[in-house]
Design an enzyme around this catalytic site. Structure first.
Site, short mmCIF file in Angstrom:
data_model
loop_
_atom_site.label_atom_id
_atom_site.label_comp_id
_atom_site.label_asym_id
_atom_site.label_seq_id
_atom_site.Cartn_x
_atom_site.Cartn_y
_atom_site.Cartn_z
N CYS A 125 0.83 -1.20 0.00
CA CYS A 125 0.00 0.00 0.00
C CYS A 125 0.87 1.25 0.00
O CYS A 125 0.61 2.21 -0.73
CB CYS A 125 -0.93 -0.01 1.21
N CYS A 221 -5.99 -3.15 7.16
CA CYS A 221 -7.21 -2.37 7.29
C CYS A 221 -8.42 -2.99 6.62
O CYS A 221 -9.55 -2.81 7.07
CB CYS A 221 -6.98 -0.96 6.75
#
Length: 384
Positions: A125, A221
């Site tokens: 990410c 997440c």
């Protein structure tokens, strides 16, 4: 509104950003996830006197994430970031990056597990949506720097900016930033790297931020309740196919598993193969044959690892090197056999056998407190 923050120890908000010109003439873009850390970075930027612009990337489904605790970049977190920006009187923009995040991070996460590897999506990410896209946006906005809430330190060394571990080892996030390029580091700022978390929350209280006591986000997440296998099987149903649990030394089939995605190298629990003369661990995953290989702990010992797609930050020092192969592991002494950086493949040789080293993990290399670079573990050599 005017924001004032008491940092003590002679620190000032302006000093934390190391701006190339006076703060009153500067523009700072802050990556705002909705958590307390990035919110405090925005507040410090505002307190410095610079113009601050907050950017939030919506990375996955907003509706599904609403009300979830321990997430970031979706649901209530976007609302929290917006409220913080309103409180500070700064501009705030939300950009939908769900498609890019799914393709670059989530899809790869599923594919890696399906291939019997142990992925680290937080690094992917940072390498993709968080840094690459945010950098482009920040530069288009004419910002003098891009600031984040990561707990790492940026130092100026003889050869330029260096990446160092956070002052508080319990909060250090340098493992997740090994792929940062030198050009990116020149533009990045990490104002929280020299602060303990307790002080960050105090600063949030001083600034009157509504998320001052918000819990920290979870590591992955987009995985609700930590059930990563559920996510992988939803995206790749074949990951739930059963197969044999095989003893790596004898070749004996000891049982049957319910899907290779439920297992990682080093795992002991959840094997359901009782009655063995000694504890057995997952020592390998044969994705092609859907087999989980198990063996005694000694089979987890690794003498070296082949590392691909390497990145180097600054010059390679003559000083002794250490490496971490998991984010929470302690750095251990190593030597390098081969080049580091520019995507080259190298070999890390451990001074002592290292346990639980799995393909797919990141190997991050340090010289003292400085992050030298790292890469992705492609394969390992047994020390047994």
């Amino acid at each position: 509104m005017t924001i004032t923050m008491d940092l003590s120890a002679g620190l000032t908000p302006e000093a934390l950003f190391d701006l190339p010109k006076p703060a009153s003439e500067s523009r700072i873009v802050v990556a705002m996830s909705g958590g307390v850390d990035s919110s405090v970075v925005a507040a410090l930027g505002a307190a410095s006197g610079a113009e601050v612009i907050g950017i939030t990337l919506q990375l996955y489904d907003y509706g599904a994430a609403t009300g979830r605790k321990g997430a970031c970049c979706a649901g209530d977190d976007i609302s929290d970031a917006r409220n913080v920006a309103d409180r500070l009187g700064i501009a705030h923009y939300v950009f939908d990056h769900e498609s890019a995040f799914r393709e670059d991070v989530v899809e790869q996460f599923a594919d890696e597990y399906l291939a019997g590897r142990t992925p680290v999506p937080c690094i992917r990410c940072n390498m993709g949506p968080k840094f690459t896209d945010l950098f482009k946006m920040a530069r288009e906005l004419g910002a003098d720097c891009l600031a984040t809430g990561h707990y790492v330190r940026r130092h100026i060394g003889a050869a330029g900016p260096e990446l160092h571990r956070a002052l508080d080892p319990a909060r250090d996030q340098s493992y997740f930033l090994f792929a940062t390029t030198e050009d990116q580091l020149d533009y990045l700022r990490f104002p929280l790297g020299g602060l303990p978390k307790s002080q960050v929350r105090e600063l949030a209280e001083q600034a009157g931020l509504r998320n001052a006591n918000k819990p920290d986000s979870q590591d992955i997440c987009f995985v609700p309740d930590g059930d990563y296998a559920k996510i992988v099987k939803k995206m790749r149903p074949e990951g739930g196919a059963s197969g044999p649990i095989v003893h790596a030394q004898t070749g004996e089939t000891l049982g049957e598993h319910k899907g290779i995605v439920h297992y990682t190298v080093g795992q002991r629990r959840g094997l359901d193969i009782g009655g063995q003369p000694e504890p057995l661990y997952v020592v390998g995953l044969d994705a092609a044959n859907r087999a989980v290989k198990v063996g005694p702990k000694i089979m987890l010992a690794v003498s070296s690892a082949t590392v691909i797609e390497t990145n180097r930050i600054g010059p390679l020092p003559d000083a002794p090197l250490t490496a971490k192969v998991r984010s929470l592991a302690k750095p251990v002494p190593i030597t390098l056999d081969g080049p580091l950086g520019d995507g080259a493949t190298t070999t890390i040789r451990f001074a002592n056998p290292e346990f639980g080293v799995a393909p797919g993990q990141a190997a991050v290399i340090y010289a003292g407190e400085r992050v030298v670079g790292g890469g992705w573990i492609e394969s390992t050599t047994s020390a047994a």
